[in-house]
Every structure is written in structure tokens, then in C-alpha cells.
Design an enzyme around this catalytic site. Structure first.
Site, PDB file in Angstrom:
ATOM      1  N   HIS A 181     -87.644 -21.918   4.288  1.00  0.00           N
ATOM      2  CA  HIS A 181     -87.563 -20.645   3.567  1.00  0.00           C
ATOM      3  C   HIS A 181     -87.820 -20.808   2.067  1.00  0.00           C
ATOM      4  CE1 HIS A 181     -85.935 -18.979   7.227  1.00  0.00           C
ATOM      5  NE2 HIS A 181     -84.919 -19.819   7.212  1.00  0.00           N
TER       6      HIS A 181
ATOM      7  N   LYS B  14     -77.383 -29.037 -13.942  1.00  0.00           N
ATOM      8  CA  LYS B  14     -77.686 -28.625 -12.558  1.00  0.00           C
ATOM      9  C   LYS B  14     -78.721 -29.593 -12.005  1.00  0.00           C
ATOM     10  CE  LYS B  14     -76.401 -24.934 -10.499  1.00  0.00           C
ATOM     11  NZ  LYS B  14     -74.976 -24.775 -10.135  1.00  0.00           N
TER      12      LYS B  14
ATOM     13  N   THR C 197     -73.571 -24.534 -15.368  1.00  0.00           N
ATOM     14  CA  THR C 197     -74.753 -25.103 -14.706  1.00  0.00           C
ATOM     15  C   THR C 197     -75.521 -24.000 -13.974  1.00  0.00           C
ATOM     16  OG1 THR C 197     -73.621 -25.690 -12.647  1.00  0.00           O
ATOM     17  CG2 THR C 197     -73.587 -27.324 -14.430  1.00  0.00           C
TER      18      THR C 197
ATOM     19  N   ARG D  61     -94.909 -12.895   2.093  1.00  0.00           N
ATOM     20  CA  ARG D  61     -93.946 -13.944   1.776  1.00  0.00           C
ATOM     21  C   ARG D  61     -94.645 -15.292   1.841  1.00  0.00           C
ATOM     22  NH1 ARG D  61     -90.384 -14.970   7.385  1.00  0.00           N
ATOM     23  NH2 ARG D  61     -92.221 -15.346   8.692  1.00  0.00           N
TER      24      ARG D  61
ATOM     25  N   GLN E 259     -93.069 -17.427  14.865  1.00  0.00           N
ATOM     26  CA  GLN E 259     -93.238 -17.530  16.314  1.00  0.00           C
ATOM     27  C   GLN E 259     -94.696 -17.252  16.704  1.00  0.00           C
ATOM     28  OE1 GLN E 259     -90.619 -16.155  14.721  1.00  0.00           O
ATOM     29  NE2 GLN E 259     -88.783 -16.071  15.987  1.00  0.00           N
TER      30      GLN E 259
END
Ligand SMILES: O=c1[nH]c(=O)c2[nH]c(=O)[nH]c2[nH]1
Length: 291
Positions: A240, A12, A57, A169, A212
Site C-alpha cells: 500500500h 524519526k 518526531t 492510486r 485481484q
């Protein structure tokens, strides 16, 4: 005509692992790009499609994220040695492995905010129209990340919504900012680094409920501190970071192991301006991304 299979390997490529060590208030951020390559008794899959010896993978990728949670992420060399040894020792057909790791650098801004060194560029676009002159300056590709102090919830849910709500997050973006000065006779060399600092400080200090909101706060802070700036326009991709789901491997993931997404990305753009700002004329005409 004899045709034979020559050297081969598979694995991978470019597994983007971001690990946050939150064991102290001073978070430690490790950002790696990992490629696995396995070598061994794999002739059958190439020659006949028999996959009995092929460690998928996808499994190799999962192993990277699971190991990050199980063992933490230390030096890239140690992480690579641990991974390679695992593949060789756990899979009989694997006779060799090459694990490549690139580490992406981050400079610390505070306990949980970081900026990518280098990479960014200072920009200016000066427009003459008759006897009028406008100066639009800025920066592009200023990559920043914070490991906490960012939430996203309260958005509408329709039949296509899958995004979970989150109160903690990673928030990361690559800032492109352009600001229009209200004069062409300024100490630009002093103002530029000062505006850059305000953008960074505001990104770090703003507890974000949406990118925003962070964008507006950054533009507003520049206008509040620099009377010679009439208007700020910002373009900020939401880079992200997806929380890796480690539950299939019996592991929890308390906001520690992330998959750094590449594309698609959210793209948040906006202008912040003084109500009494002088007319922009043709200052923004043909400015890439902001025309
Ligand atoms: O800060 C965000 N703003 C959005 O509009 C958005 N949309 C999304 O999927 N994630 C986020 N995050």
C-alpha cells in the site's frame, strides 16, 4: 555517585516517502527512506520529562512529507540539506542535525511502470512420483509498481469501512509466481525469461480495478502465450501507498506525495489454470506457500 546524561539525539527513523512527479506523461518516481536526528539542548526531556524544547518526531515526519510537496524531491543530498537547515533555523534548541536518506532504486518499464532491480529469484520444484515427473517453476520477490492505471472502488461499506474509493492510486506488489509445465522436456532457459517478460508487460498494461484482476490477467496471459504451461499460481501482496494528508499544513496533494506502508498488507492469491490441464498429482505438495 555522579550520574550524568551523555551524548544524545532523537528523531524519526525510516520515514518512507514516495514522490511521483506527474508534470510530464513520463512519470518520475523517487522512493526514499529518510531518518532525521536532532541534537542540541534537550537535557530537560531526558532528565525531567520537560518537553518544552522537543520538536516532536511526528512533526519531523510531517515536515518530510510537506517539504516533498512544497519543494519537490530532487537529489537526496539536496533534500537532506533543506530539511536539516530548516530544523536548525526554525527551532532554537536544535544545534545540530543529521539527516540520513537511502534511495530505493527502480528500473523504468514504461512511462508509469517500474520494477525493482535485483532482489528477485528464479525458482523450480521438481517432483518425482514413481515414473511421473512434474516441473513447477517460477519467480519470487519481483517488485513492481505503477504510478497510475489503478483504481479501487465499488466495494461494500459497513460500519468498519474507512477506506476511500479511488480512481487513481499507486499499485505495487512483490510477485511470487509458480507455473506448472505440462512436460519435463522443454527449453526452460528460453521459456523462463519470456514468461517473466509477459508477467511484467501484463502488470504494466492492465488497467487495474483490483489487484485481484491484475493477478488473473497476469496468469491468463502466461497461459495464452505458453502452451506448455498448464497452470499458474500467484501470490501478490498489495504494497500500500497512502496519499499523505497535507491539508493540516495548507497544502494540497494531487497524487504526488505518498507514505509507503510496510505492514499490514493485503495478500492476494490465486490460481489460473486450463480447464483441460493434466492432473497436478503431487506437484504442489509442500511447495512453500502453494501447497
Ligand atoms: O486491489 C485491491 N484489492 C482489495 O481486495 C483491497 N482491499 C483494500 O483495502 N484495498 C484493496 N485493493
Amino acid at each position: 555517585m555522579g550520574i550524568v546524561l551523555g551524548a544524545n539525539q532523537y528523531g524519526k527513523a525510516e520515514v518512507r516517502l514516495v514522490h511521483v512527479d506527474r508534470s510530464t506523461p513520463r512519470h518520475v518516481l523517487t522512493d526514499l527512506n529518510i531518518s532525521t536526528h536532532l541534537r542540541g539542548a534537550f537535557d530537560a526531556t531526558y532528565l525531567t520529562g520537560d518537553n518544552a524544547s522537543v520538536l516532536a518526531t511526528d512533526t519531523q515526519k510531517n515536515t518530510v512529507y510537506a517539504f516533498a510537496r512544497k519543494f519537490g524531491v530532487d537529489e537526496p543530498e539536496d533534500f537532506a540539506i533543506r530539511l536539516g537547515r530548516h530544523f536548525i533555523e526554525s527551532q532554537e534548541p536544535v544545534q545540530g542535525a543529521q539527516i540520513e536518506i537511502d534511495q530505493l532504486p527502480w528500473d523504468r518499464l514504461d512511462d508509469h511502470s517500474f520494477a525493482r532491480p535485483g532482489g528477485e529469484r528464479r525458482t523450480t520444484s521438481v517432483t518425482f512420483d514413481g515414473d511421473q515427473v512434474w516441473v513447477v517453476s517460477g519467480l519470487t520477490d519481483l517488485v513492481v509498481l505503477k504510478t497510475t492505471g489503478s483504481e479501487f472502488h465499488g466495494f461494500p461499506r459497513d460500519e468498519y469501512t474507512t477506506l476511500p474509493e479511488t480512481t487513481d492510486r499507486i499499485l505495487a506488489t512483490s510477485v511470487t509466481a509458480r507455473w506448472r509445465y505440462s512436460s519435463a522436456d522443454l527449453a526452460f532457459g528460453e521459456i523462463y525469461p519470456a514468461i517473466r517478460s509477459v508477467l511484467l508487460e501484463t502488470f504494466s498494461a492492465t488497467h487495474s480495478l483490483a489487484l485481484q484482476q491484475t493477478l488473473y490477467a497476469m496468469g491468463r496471459a502466461v497461459l495464452e502465450k505458453f502452451g506448455d504451461v498448464a497452470e499458474v499460481r500467484l501470490s501478490m501482496p498489495n504494497k500500500h501507498h497512502y496519499l499523505a494528508d497535507l491539508s493540516p499544513f495548507g497544502l494540497d496533494n494531487p497524487n504526488e506525495v505518498f507514505i509507503a506502508g510496510d505492514r499490514p498488507y493485503g495478500l492476494i492469491e490465486g490460481q489460473v489454470l486450463r480447464e483441460e490441464a493434466p492432473d497436478a498429482g503431487s506437484a504442489w505438495q509442500f511447495v512453500p506457500g502453494f501447497a
